[in-house]
Design an enzyme around this catalytic site. Structure first.
Site, PDB file in Angstrom:
ATOM      1  N   HIS A  62       0.466  -0.970  -0.165  1.00  0.00           N
ATOM      2  CA  HIS A  62       0.243   0.050   0.233  1.00  0.00           C
ATOM      3  C   HIS A  62       0.634   1.142  -0.152  1.00  0.00           C
ATOM      4  O   HIS A  62       0.959   1.767   1.058  1.00  0.00           O
ATOM      5  CB  HIS A  62      -0.702  -0.010   1.304  1.00  0.00           C
ATOM      6  CG  HIS A  62      -1.552   1.136   1.327  1.00  0.00           C
ATOM      7  ND1 HIS A  62      -3.535   0.923   0.817  1.00  0.00           N
ATOM      8  CD2 HIS A  62      -1.891   2.672   1.445  1.00  0.00           C
ATOM      9  CE1 HIS A  62      -3.733   1.894   0.667  1.00  0.00           C
ATOM     10  NE2 HIS A  62      -3.541   3.122   1.170  1.00  0.00           N
TER      11      HIS A  62
ATOM     12  N   HIS B  22       1.401   5.003  -1.963  1.00  0.00           N
ATOM     13  CA  HIS B  22       1.235   6.122  -3.359  1.00  0.00           C
ATOM     14  C   HIS B  22       2.908   7.294  -3.575  1.00  0.00           C
ATOM     15  O   HIS B  22       2.962   7.885  -3.149  1.00  0.00           O
ATOM     16  CB  HIS B  22      -0.056   7.414  -2.771  1.00  0.00           C
ATOM     17  CG  HIS B  22      -1.148   6.932  -1.931  1.00  0.00           C
ATOM     18  ND1 HIS B  22      -2.334   7.018  -2.202  1.00  0.00           N
ATOM     19  CD2 HIS B  22      -1.289   6.087  -0.233  1.00  0.00           C
ATOM     20  CE1 HIS B  22      -3.240   6.533  -1.443  1.00  0.00           C
ATOM     21  NE2 HIS B  22      -2.607   5.793  -0.612  1.00  0.00           N
TER      22      HIS B  22
ATOM     23  N   GLN C  17      -9.001   9.534  -5.187  1.00  0.00           N
ATOM     24  CA  GLN C  17      -9.098  10.411  -3.318  1.00  0.00           C
ATOM     25  C   GLN C  17     -10.052  10.978  -3.195  1.00  0.00           C
ATOM     26  O   GLN C  17      -9.805  10.769  -2.166  1.00  0.00           O
ATOM     27  CB  GLN C  17      -8.115  11.033  -4.243  1.00  0.00           C
ATOM     28  CG  GLN C  17      -8.035  12.206  -2.641  1.00  0.00           C
ATOM     29  CD  GLN C  17      -6.808  11.126  -1.678  1.00  0.00           C
ATOM     30  OE1 GLN C  17      -5.797  10.893  -1.879  1.00  0.00           O
ATOM     31  NE2 GLN C  17      -7.743  10.955  -0.924  1.00  0.00           N
TER      32      GLN C  17
ATOM     33  N   HIS D  46      -9.417   1.965   0.397  1.00  0.00           N
ATOM     34  CA  HIS D  46      -9.326   2.913   1.722  1.00  0.00           C
ATOM     35  C   HIS D  46     -10.163   2.422   2.187  1.00  0.00           C
ATOM     36  O   HIS D  46     -11.874   2.834   1.818  1.00  0.00           O
ATOM     37  CB  HIS D  46      -9.241   3.905   1.208  1.00  0.00           C
ATOM     38  CG  HIS D  46      -7.649   4.556   0.822  1.00  0.00           C
ATOM     39  ND1 HIS D  46      -7.167   3.882  -0.328  1.00  0.00           N
ATOM     40  CD2 HIS D  46      -6.026   4.757   1.573  1.00  0.00           C
ATOM     41  CE1 HIS D  46      -5.701   4.525  -1.113  1.00  0.00           C
ATOM     42  NE2 HIS D  46      -5.223   5.181   0.460  1.00  0.00           N
TER      43      HIS D  46
ATOM     44  N   GLU E  36     -11.059   4.068   7.367  1.00  0.00           N
ATOM     45  CA  GLU E  36     -10.357   4.972   7.674  1.00  0.00           C
ATOM     46  C   GLU E  36     -10.381   6.708   7.967  1.00  0.00           C
ATOM     47  O   GLU E  36     -10.656   7.762   7.736  1.00  0.00           O
ATOM     48  CB  GLU E  36      -9.105   5.762   6.405  1.00  0.00           C
ATOM     49  CG  GLU E  36      -7.318   6.802   7.243  1.00  0.00           C
ATOM     50  CD  GLU E  36      -6.930   6.686   5.965  1.00  0.00           C
ATOM     51  OE1 GLU E  36      -6.843   6.673   4.402  1.00  0.00           O
ATOM     52  OE2 GLU E  36      -4.678   6.739   6.444  1.00  0.00           O
TER      53      GLU E  36
ATOM     54  N   ASP F 138       2.099   2.973   3.088  1.00  0.00           N
ATOM     55  CA  ASP F 138       1.115   4.023   2.500  1.00  0.00           C
ATOM     56  C   ASP F 138       1.510   5.894   2.282  1.00  0.00           C
ATOM     57  O   ASP F 138       1.780   6.427   0.838  1.00  0.00           O
ATOM     58  CB  ASP F 138       0.472   4.696   3.914  1.00  0.00           C
ATOM     59  CG  ASP F 138      -1.207   5.406   3.756  1.00  0.00           C
ATOM     60  OD1 ASP F 138      -1.097   5.124   2.137  1.00  0.00           O
ATOM     61  OD2 ASP F 138      -1.926   6.154   4.030  1.00  0.00           O
TER      62      ASP F 138
ATOM     63  N   TRP G 262       0.828  13.701   3.293  1.00  0.00           N
ATOM     64  CA  TRP G 262       0.732  13.293   4.544  1.00  0.00           C
ATOM     65  C   TRP G 262       0.756  12.693   6.174  1.00  0.00           C
ATOM     66  O   TRP G 262       1.195  12.713   7.349  1.00  0.00           O
ATOM     67  CB  TRP G 262      -0.830  12.621   4.404  1.00  0.00           C
ATOM     68  CG  TRP G 262      -1.981  12.437   3.797  1.00  0.00           C
ATOM     69  CD1 TRP G 262      -3.379  12.610   3.712  1.00  0.00           C
ATOM     70  CD2 TRP G 262      -1.772  12.783   1.997  1.00  0.00           C
ATOM     71  NE1 TRP G 262      -3.865  12.392   2.620  1.00  0.00           N
ATOM     72  CE2 TRP G 262      -3.230  12.674   1.527  1.00  0.00           C
ATOM     73  CE3 TRP G 262      -0.741  12.588   0.926  1.00  0.00           C
ATOM     74  CZ2 TRP G 262      -3.237  12.849   0.008  1.00  0.00           C
ATOM     75  CZ3 TRP G 262      -1.331  12.218  -0.254  1.00  0.00           C
ATOM     76  CH2 TRP G 262      -2.503  12.790  -0.202  1.00  0.00           C
TER      77      TRP G 262
END
Ligand code: FE2
Length: 429
Positions: free
Chosen positions: A57, A59, A152, A210, A213, A309, A315
């Protein structure tokens, strides 16, 4: 004549003193005392040789963008999403490719052999998709990159997301993503799960959403995900990523939910680094940890893989592409402290994640791809404790990265001249 023989390896399952011979990019033999010739030989000297780390996982379209165009001040998921929305229109395909390739260099040097990356499709230009499909082709000789079409901003909430997601899949993106908890209502979230699972089923693709979350215990889209997986006969092809709301759910409800997840053959991908950072932000004290119920999911028989992630993005400002950092955090947050639990955390960043991604030829058995990493540690628990040097990274029987043995020189009268952190073992060994 072999291309490579790795001598005197200890494997993650504890077998030791083994030689691993590689020919034509595959493992030709795993035996003691192989005496044949090879073009290259690595003396593992009894240290741990593992199949590559797998990050299930990530991005990659956002990685290494930290500070562009500004920092996330509140540190929350929602400010991260807003910040990403500011970056998307101003970044170029070339910039995304350059950042992604730099990240892949780092990942490979840390022994990562496969990454599942979500790619945001909520951008009508699909710059991220174009960039990461190009990166996937470029890195294929040394890294397996699997892409997830990730809406997203919500496949229903964003007016063009569904059309963009379809285009991304047509362009060659591998997996269908989603974000039901970000849709406007619970009903819309459930509708998005149904819609996206149907798209995946029609195209014969896997699903990785996702899912929940959130710290909201009523965020129960995973329940819908089990229902749709079951209804469409997609058992074993569907993954729930994050699942953090399960941390806050009522125990009675979870006692119903986990059997539903088992029935649907769902996989789970917690992301310990990011979620210990993001969750519980609305709490005072006590403050929830926000990691999903790793032990309970594992004990029930669900395949659980830890993901990283984010690395240096809107983030999460830290990260080193080291899956042992991820395992270390997952172990602590999940209080997985027994010897068996700690060893299992190593599986969560290797074989479990490989199984979730459906990687072909993964492992250290005869016939598997000749992909492996030699660590400066003797076993998986020591590897998590030390997060040690990746002395050699092998891909297709060729050494593609090396790191020197790490030690510190000490200049204290009466004490040894060298400190070796691996010279400590249970029982004072
Ligand atoms: Fe994510």
């Amino acid at each position: 004549m072999f291309e490579l023989i790795v001598k005197n390896a200890t494997l993650p399952d504890g077998r030791s003193g083994l030689d691993i011979a590689c020919r034509n990019g595959r493992i030709a033999a795993v035996e003691t005392g192989i005496s044949a010739q090879a073009q290259d030989v690595i003396d593992a000297d009894g240290l741990l040789v593992s199949p590559p780390f797998v990050d299930p996982h990530f991005h990659m379209d956002a990685t290494l963008s930290l500070g562009t165009p500004r920092m996330n001040v509140s540190g929350t998921l929602l400010e991260g999403i807003a910040l990403w929305g500011e970056l998307k229109p101003i970044q170029t395909v070339e910039e995304i490719i350059a950042r992604a390739l730099r990240y892949c260099d780092l990942a490979v040097s840390q022994g990562i052999g496969a990454i599942r990356s979500h790619v945001d499709v909520c951008d009508d230009t699909l710059k991220g998709v174009e960039a990461l499909l190009d990166v996937k082709r470029q890195v294929a000789p040394y890294l397996d990159l699997q892409l997830v079409a990730f809406p997203q901003d919500g496949v229903l909430r964003d007016p063009t997301a569904l059309a963009n997601l379809t285009r991304a899949l047509d362009m060659g993106v591998d997996v269908v993503g989603g974000i039901p908890h970000f849709e406007r209502t619970m009903d819309a979230g459930a509708e998005s799960v149904r819609l996206l699972c149907e798209i995946a089923e029609t195209r014969g693709l896997m699903v990785d959403m996702h899912c929940d979350e959130s710290d909201d215990p009523m965020s129960r889209h995973v329940e819908t995900l089990t229902q749709e997986t079951q209804r469409l006969g997609m058992q074993g092809r569907v993954t729930g990523s994050h699942l953090t709301s399960m941390h806050s759910m009522d125990n009675y409800y979870v006692s119903k939910l986990i059997p539903l997840m088992i029935e649907a053959g769902l996989h789970a991908i917690p992301n310990p680094l990011i979620n210990i950072m993001l969750q519980g932000r609305h709490d005072s004290y006590p403050k929830r940890r926000g990691q999903t119920r790793v032990r309970e999911l594992r004990d029930a028989g669900i395949t659980v893989g830890f993901g990283s992630d984010c690395v240096m993005d809107p983030w999460y400002s830290l990260g080193t592409a080291d899956m042992l950092d991820v395992a270390h955090m997952g172990l602590h947050v999940g209080q997985l402290s027994s010897r068996a639990d700690m060893a299992w955390c190593f599986e969560a960043v290797t074989s479990n994640s490989a199984a979730i991604m459906g990687l072909e030829g993964y492992g250290l058995e005869k016939g598997c791809a000749a992909n492996m990493v030699l660590l400066q540690a003797r076993d998986p628990i020591e590897a998590i404790r030390l997060r040690p040097a990746r002395l050699a990274v092998v891909r297709g029987g060729r050494i593609i990265a090396r790191t020197p043995v790490q030690s510190s020189a000490l200049d204290i009268p009466g004490r040894p001249g060298v400190v070796d952190p691996s010279a400590f073992a249970p029982g004072g060994g």
